[in-house]
Structures are given as C-alpha cells and as structure tokens.
Design an enzyme around this catalytic site. Structure first.
Site, PDB file in Angstrom:
ATOM      1  N   ASN A  42       0.808  -1.372   0.022  1.00  0.00           N
ATOM      2  CA  ASN A  42      -0.039  -0.007  -0.010  1.00  0.00           C
ATOM      3  C   ASN A  42       0.823   1.149  -0.095  1.00  0.00           C
ATOM      4  O   ASN A  42       1.964   1.345   0.643  1.00  0.00           O
ATOM      5  CB  ASN A  42      -1.061  -0.027   1.169  1.00  0.00           C
ATOM      6  N   ILE A  43       0.569   2.085  -0.922  1.00  0.00           N
ATOM      7  CA  ILE A  43       1.256   3.496  -1.177  1.00  0.00           C
ATOM      8  C   ILE A  43       0.227   4.654  -0.829  1.00  0.00           C
ATOM      9  O   ILE A  43      -0.441   4.834  -1.584  1.00  0.00           O
ATOM     10  CB  ILE A  43       1.895   3.573  -2.409  1.00  0.00           C
ATOM     11  N   GLU A  55      -3.301  -4.889  -2.783  1.00  0.00           N
ATOM     12  CA  GLU A  55      -3.665  -5.767  -3.856  1.00  0.00           C
ATOM     13  C   GLU A  55      -3.873  -5.274  -5.213  1.00  0.00           C
ATOM     14  O   GLU A  55      -3.431  -5.801  -6.295  1.00  0.00           O
ATOM     15  CB  GLU A  55      -4.735  -6.545  -3.451  1.00  0.00           C
TER      16      GLU A  55
END
Ligand code: THU
Length: 133
Positions: A42-43, A55
């Site tokens: 996750n960014i 994902e």
C-alpha cells in the site's frame, strides 16, 4: 510455489508499504501460472484518495507486464492488523474484473488465515458484460 511461500512473499512486500498516515501496512503477492511473482504494497498520499492498496499494486504490476486473469494462479494479501485485512470495496471491484471469480485469495495477518475467492467477496458484481452490450 506453495501457499505458505506465497504468503511469506506477501509479508516481504509489506516491508515496502508506504503508510505514514495510517501506519497500517499491507503486502500482496501474485503468483502467475508460469511461476513468476509480482509484489505490491500500500502506497499512501496526502490526498488520501490517491492511496493505492497493496492488492491493486500487485495486480496492476502483473497486468502492466502483460499478464491477464487467466495467467494468475493465486493472490496472497497480508497485513499487520489485529484482524485479517479483507480487500476494501474499491479493490473488490477491481479484483472482481482482473482476477477470475474462483482464483484462490489467501488472507493472513500472521496469526489467522482465511482463503476466499472473488465470487465470495463480491457476489452479484457489476461486470464488463453489464457495460458492453
Ligand atoms: N489497505 C490495503 O492496502 N489493502 C486492504 O485490503 C485494506 C486497506 C491500505 C489502504 C491504506 O493505505 C491503509 O491500508 C489503511 O486503510
């Protein structure tokens, strides 16, 4: 690659999470039928809506290299949360189109594990067939 190995790769991906706002770290790893893997984390972004979930990062990486849903063997999604991280609503919509409905999805937080499919996570999905008539 075995399920536990794929989950381990997802935990490796989680180390690259950029989550200075939520401090909630998520990792994902896609296994292709040819044995190749793609990681995702996750960014986050100060404009929160610009955040990319782990994902989606992984599935976009695979698609960016030319792979498509029928090339995907399995997806592992892991987090450092107290509960297993089930994909958010946006990811369910994206994954329901970019994975097959029965691709195995392995969820883990290191304490609990659960295997699901997109058919289970997003029943009655809005699909390409609804748009292209
Ligand atoms: N997040 C994911 O990457 N995947 C999920 O399945 C749930 C949520 C991220 C988005 C955000 O960076 C943080 O977790 C908190 O919502």
């Amino acid at each position: 690659m075995e399920k536990q190995e794929l989950i381990k790769e997802a935990f490796k991906a989680m180390e690259n999470a950029y989550a200075p706002y939520s401090n909630y770290h998520v990792g994902a790893c896609i296994l292709l039928k040819d044995g190749k893997i793609f990681h995702g984390a996750n960014i986050e972004n100060a404009s929160f809506g610009g955040t990319n979930c782990a994902e989606r990062s992984a599935v976009f990486a695979a698609y960016s290299e030319g792979y498509r849903k029928n090339d995907i063997e399995a997806l592992a999604i892991v987090s450092d949360g107290d509960r297993i991280a089930a994909p958010c609503g946006i990811c369910r919509q994206v994954l329901s189109e970019l994975l097959t409905k029965d691709t195995p999805i392995y969820l883990s937080n290191g304490k609990e594990e659960q295997d699901v499919t997109m058919a289970e996570l997003l029943p009655m999905s809005f699909d390409m067939e609804d748009v292209i008539r």
